[in-house]
Design an enzyme around this catalytic site. Sequence first.
Site, PDB file in Angstrom:
ATOM      1  N   ARG A 128     -38.038  53.492 -31.684  1.00 14.44           N
ATOM      2  CA  ARG A 128     -38.166  53.671 -30.244  1.00 14.44           C
ATOM      3  C   ARG A 128     -37.990  52.341 -29.505  1.00 14.44           C
ATOM      4  NH1 ARG A 128     -40.954  51.695 -25.951  1.00 14.44           N
ATOM      5  NH2 ARG A 128     -42.856  51.614 -27.219  1.00 14.44           N
ATOM      6  N   ASP A 129     -38.935  51.458 -29.650  1.00 18.74           N
ATOM      7  CA  ASP A 129     -38.881  50.170 -28.955  1.00 18.74           C
ATOM      8  C   ASP A 129     -37.698  49.340 -29.433  1.00 18.74           C
ATOM      9  OD1 ASP A 129     -39.658  48.127 -27.286  1.00 18.74           O
ATOM     10  OD2 ASP A 129     -41.264  47.415 -28.567  1.00 18.74           O
TER      11      ASP A 129
ATOM     12  N   HIS B 244     -49.451  43.953 -30.401  1.00 15.38           N
ATOM     13  CA  HIS B 244     -47.999  44.123 -30.334  1.00 15.38           C
ATOM     14  C   HIS B 244     -47.409  42.794 -29.866  1.00 15.38           C
ATOM     15  CE1 HIS B 244     -44.416  46.845 -29.376  1.00 15.38           C
ATOM     16  NE2 HIS B 244     -44.061  45.681 -28.851  1.00 15.38           N
TER      17      HIS B 244
ATOM     18  N   HIS C 165     -44.429  39.793 -29.620  1.00 15.04           N
ATOM     19  CA  HIS C 165     -43.017  39.418 -29.648  1.00 15.04           C
ATOM     20  C   HIS C 165     -42.923  37.965 -30.116  1.00 15.04           C
ATOM     21  CE1 HIS C 165     -41.077  42.796 -27.149  1.00 15.04           C
ATOM     22  NE2 HIS C 165     -42.283  43.186 -27.491  1.00 15.04           N
TER      23      HIS C 165
ATOM     24  N   CYS D 285     -37.494  44.235 -24.385  1.00 13.32           N
ATOM     25  CA  CYS D 285     -37.952  45.051 -23.276  1.00 13.32           C
ATOM     26  C   CYS D 285     -36.878  45.059 -22.197  1.00 13.32           C
ATOM     27  CB  CYS D 285     -39.264  44.508 -22.700  1.00 13.32           C
ATOM     28  SG  CYS D 285     -39.826  45.431 -21.261  1.00 13.32           S
TER      29      CYS D 285
ATOM     30  N   ASN E 126     -39.238  42.086 -31.241  1.00 12.76           N
ATOM     31  CA  ASN E 126     -40.568  42.332 -31.760  1.00 12.76           C
ATOM     32  C   ASN E 126     -40.778  41.586 -33.076  1.00 12.76           C
ATOM     33  OD1 ASN E 126     -41.646  44.577 -29.984  1.00 12.76           O
ATOM     34  ND2 ASN E 126     -39.721  45.500 -30.635  1.00 12.76           N
TER      35      ASN E 126
END
Length: 319
Positions: free
Chosen positions: A33-34, A225, A227, A258, A267
């Site tokens: 997804r991300d 989460h 980065h 993002c 990520n």
Amino acid sequence: MTADATSGPGALPMRVPAEGLPARVRIYEVGARDGLQNEKATVPTEVKAEFVRRLAGAGLSTVEATSFVHPKWVPQLADAEELFPMVRDLPVELPVLVPNERGLDRALALGARTVALFASATESFAKANLNRTVDESLAMFEPVAARAKGEGLRIRAYVSMVFGDPWEGPVPVGQAVQVCRALMDMGADELSLGDTIGVATAGHVAAVLTALKEAGVAVEATGVHFHDTYGQALANTLAALQHGVTTVDASAGGLGGCPYAKSATGNLATEDLVWMLQGLGIETGVDLGRLTATSVWMAEQLGRPSPSRTVRALSHQEQ
């Protein structure tokens, strides 16, 4: 203290357990997804489904499958209705992102059992990402959370810009905690603290986690989460583990960023995380060899090498 090592091609790290760390970490895989939402070219639905299957086959127990955001905003994930039925019977948790009640309707219609909301700790990002103020976005999530709980769904709440914002700079700890607390109060089962532009450092991570605990948010309900913009993702992860966190978000091969924060690079790579955790003697249930092979395969689909250092080291990829 005990230690063991494996040598030879595809070697695993020497296991040297450290005191004060959890015995097991749940990796919340966000690559499908991300990771894929930022791709310039649309990835075929069958490739996405195969990616999810391979991630599950590598031992990841939680694989975020897709997003029910309007296709206008995230066209790369416009095939959510087609994709989710292709993977929903896998024996793993398959969360989906829902931005509002319409997104929840779509997810419920397809049998999703875990949904994720996406909030912001800052006004600037709330405006850029949701076209609302922080308070307006929280008000929008309240009926979504209430309906999801009424349907027996598990709710994850992402909080972006917890540590820094590209427009506002460093984010006050209390400001981030206030948003987190509000989301927990409306029924979230789990938080994900987002370092969306990768500016956090270990001390800042510790301060946020301490403040959340003081605000009554259980560490068991808190995930992180990170980065890797400034190369701090693993250091920040270790700091979080030292404070009792046992859920860490990561993206296979280091995919993602993002779309609404241009300074957000990839990520934390799942392989890099697994290498560190294995070296610390922390169980994950993940087969690093199979995971690496999955990221090599996905890199081939995308036409570029994986940014993960561990993938490159284990697969001898060249930049």
